[in-house]
Design a protein around this motif. Sequence first.
Motif, PDB file in Angstrom:
ATOM      1  N   THR A 288       0.841  -1.197   0.000  1.00 16.01           N
ATOM      2  CA  THR A 288       0.000   0.000   0.000  1.00 16.01           C
ATOM      3  C   THR A 288       0.877   1.248   0.000  1.00 16.01           C
ATOM      4  OG1 THR A 288      -0.109   0.127   2.412  1.00 16.01           O
ATOM      5  CG2 THR A 288      -1.827  -1.147   1.316  1.00 16.01           C
TER       6      THR A 288
ATOM      7  N   GLN B  92      -0.034   5.381   0.915  1.00 15.96           N
ATOM      8  CA  GLN B  92      -1.134   6.270   1.279  1.00 15.96           C
ATOM      9  C   GLN B  92      -0.636   7.602   1.810  1.00 15.96           C
ATOM     10  OE1 GLN B  92      -2.535   3.205   3.785  1.00 15.96           O
ATOM     11  NE2 GLN B  92      -4.137   2.547   2.387  1.00 15.96           N
TER      12      GLN B  92
ATOM     13  N   ASN C   2      -4.955   6.858  -1.873  1.00 13.17           N
ATOM     14  CA  ASN C   2      -4.870   5.460  -1.448  1.00 13.17           C
ATOM     15  C   ASN C   2      -4.467   4.592  -2.632  1.00 13.17           C
ATOM     16  OD1 ASN C   2      -5.786   5.268   1.407  1.00 13.17           O
ATOM     17  ND2 ASN C   2      -7.566   6.326   0.564  1.00 13.17           N
TER      18      ASN C   2
ATOM     19  N   VAL D 182      -3.215   0.650  -3.636  1.00 13.11           N
ATOM     20  CA  VAL D 182      -3.113  -0.731  -3.157  1.00 13.11           C
ATOM     21  C   VAL D 182      -2.800  -1.633  -4.335  1.00 13.11           C
ATOM     22  CG1 VAL D 182      -4.271  -2.628  -1.952  1.00 13.11           C
ATOM     23  CG2 VAL D 182      -4.889  -0.277  -1.404  1.00 13.11           C
TER      24      VAL D 182
ATOM     25  N   THR E  10      -5.060  -0.743  -7.494  1.00  6.83           N
ATOM     26  CA  THR E  10      -6.025   0.359  -7.507  1.00  6.83           C
ATOM     27  C   THR E  10      -5.363   1.612  -6.947  1.00  6.83           C
ATOM     28  OG1 THR E  10      -6.900  -0.106  -5.309  1.00  6.83           O
ATOM     29  CG2 THR E  10      -7.992  -1.194  -7.150  1.00  6.83           C
TER      30      THR E  10
ATOM     31  N   GLU F 182      -6.659   5.608  -5.801  1.00  2.70           N
ATOM     32  CA  GLU F 182      -7.767   6.548  -5.642  1.00  2.70           C
ATOM     33  C   GLU F 182      -7.235   7.860  -5.105  1.00  2.70           C
ATOM     34  OE1 GLU F 182     -11.903   4.836  -4.780  1.00  2.70           O
ATOM     35  OE2 GLU F 182     -10.556   4.123  -3.244  1.00  2.70           O
TER      36      GLU F 182
ATOM     37  N   GLU G 157      -8.780  11.908  -4.118  1.00  2.30           N
ATOM     38  CA  GLU G 157      -9.976  12.735  -3.961  1.00  2.30           C
ATOM     39  C   GLU G 157      -9.607  14.216  -4.007  1.00  2.30           C
ATOM     40  OE1 GLU G 157     -12.509  11.669  -0.744  1.00  2.30           O
ATOM     41  OE2 GLU G 157     -12.166   9.519  -0.992  1.00  2.30           O
TER      42      GLU G 157
ATOM     43  N   ILE H 217     -13.412  12.502  -7.299  1.00  2.02           N
ATOM     44  CA  ILE H 217     -12.677  11.248  -7.064  1.00  2.02           C
ATOM     45  C   ILE H 217     -12.118  10.750  -8.395  1.00  2.02           C
ATOM     46  CG2 ILE H 217     -12.752   8.897  -6.110  1.00  2.02           C
ATOM     47  CD1 ILE H 217     -15.429   9.644  -4.764  1.00  2.02           C
TER      48      ILE H 217
ATOM     49  N   THR I 281     -10.379   7.291  -9.881  1.00  2.74           N
ATOM     50  CA  THR I 281     -10.160   5.877  -9.540  1.00  2.74           C
ATOM     51  C   THR I 281      -9.493   5.160 -10.711  1.00  2.74           C
ATOM     52  OG1 THR I 281     -12.184   5.889  -8.213  1.00  2.74           O
ATOM     53  CG2 THR I 281     -11.278   3.733  -8.789  1.00  2.74           C
TER      54      THR I 281
ATOM     55  N   VAL J 164      -8.010   1.365 -11.871  1.00  2.00           N
ATOM     56  CA  VAL J 164      -7.946  -0.065 -11.562  1.00  2.00           C
ATOM     57  C   VAL J 164      -7.250  -0.762 -12.727  1.00  2.00           C
ATOM     58  CG1 VAL J 164      -9.246  -2.158 -11.003  1.00  2.00           C
ATOM     59  CG2 VAL J 164     -10.153   0.069 -10.313  1.00  2.00           C
TER      60      VAL J 164
END
Lengths: 205, 203
Positions: free
Chosen positions: B52, B54, B70, B72, B87, B89, B91, B104, B106, B108
Amino acid sequence: MNKARHFSLALCAVAAVLVAAACQDAASPQRTITAGITPPPKGGGSCANFRLTGGGRVDKPEPLLGKNTPDSHDFATFGFQARPTGCPSTDGSGNLEWNEHNPAAYGGGFAFHGTVTFFTTPLDETAGTTGCGRFGGFGRINPKNGSTTQLVPFQVFHACDVAEPGVGKDHIFIAIGPIGDGGPTYQRHSLLSGGNIQWHKLTGN
Amino acid sequence: MTLKILAALTLLAGAVQAQSVTGKAFGTYVNVAGIVSQSPIATLPSTGGMATGQADAFGVAGSVDASQLNAVTTGAVDNKQTGAQSTSEVEGVSAAAGAITADIVTAVATSYFGQFIGGSDATGSGFTNLAVNRVPVTDEVAPNTRVNLPGVGYAILNEQIPTGDGVTSWGMTVNMIHVVLQDVLGLTTGEIIIGSASSSVSK
């Protein structure tokens, strides 16, 4: 020689008790924050000979497919790895990250960071289905609105590897909570709208 | 006989060792005139597992403002099926002095193979309340959509870069916002990447 060894073992035992007591005292303020937390129900389920990994995105509740409208913010992303210690134990290890964006969810949305402590076969309607596993443990939840709560239990009732690729087929059912003393429990049960879940037979590594 | 067994074991070991996964994800990357800033990166170990990266917030004046980053990545290597999924993300995004904004972002990226099938995709990637040049974008953004940013340069939105040969290896890199900064002559002076996820598998 033996006497000296026994004496040193006794000293070690006393030291261990003192250290444990000190650790309990040091940890007690944190525990008061989480008083009344229900541990994840590890009971039931059989020990497993497989592990699971996965990550991606979930939107609509199962059995619906696809993404929610962007302005709803109603989706979550996740990643996890989970494995059993090995039969006959149902202990487990691994990690789970869960990021919920729905403003109607706990805290207006949150990030959850969990540590896996148990891993078994599922107990719900997926019991007996190859490709599905159950795991859970404790974690830290950071809401968008509000303060962080530690040692929140979580349980993935099932994470299922149905097909490759997993979108629209693999599915996951998670509960996080109760969050705080008598607090709410968050749940999401969805088919994947992105990503994948994979089931792997344990090979000893 | 012993030699045959040794040869078989060597071939088997080779087959297992050949399988590999990669995964990487991060929230933001900024390179302005050679000065690089980047949010924490999640990098998957080559043997699989989880990583991760973050951060609560990330900012480079005039380039990027973002929060709740974030990233991951997870994956596993296995004889029968191998996979990696990443992934990212971010914001509260504002890029290139507000030329691109989103609630947001995102990304993937998924790559996998089983006994009979392999592939990679960016399904699940998307924007929430995206605006370009202060105009809301309400439709799904098609892969590799180019938009001009007057006075800044241009951007590729939902940039998808497949990798691998499609036979024994598959991979995907997704950069949801990739701004190319240009000077008045059109020469590249830097770049901004927001919401990046990549994964690959090989057997």
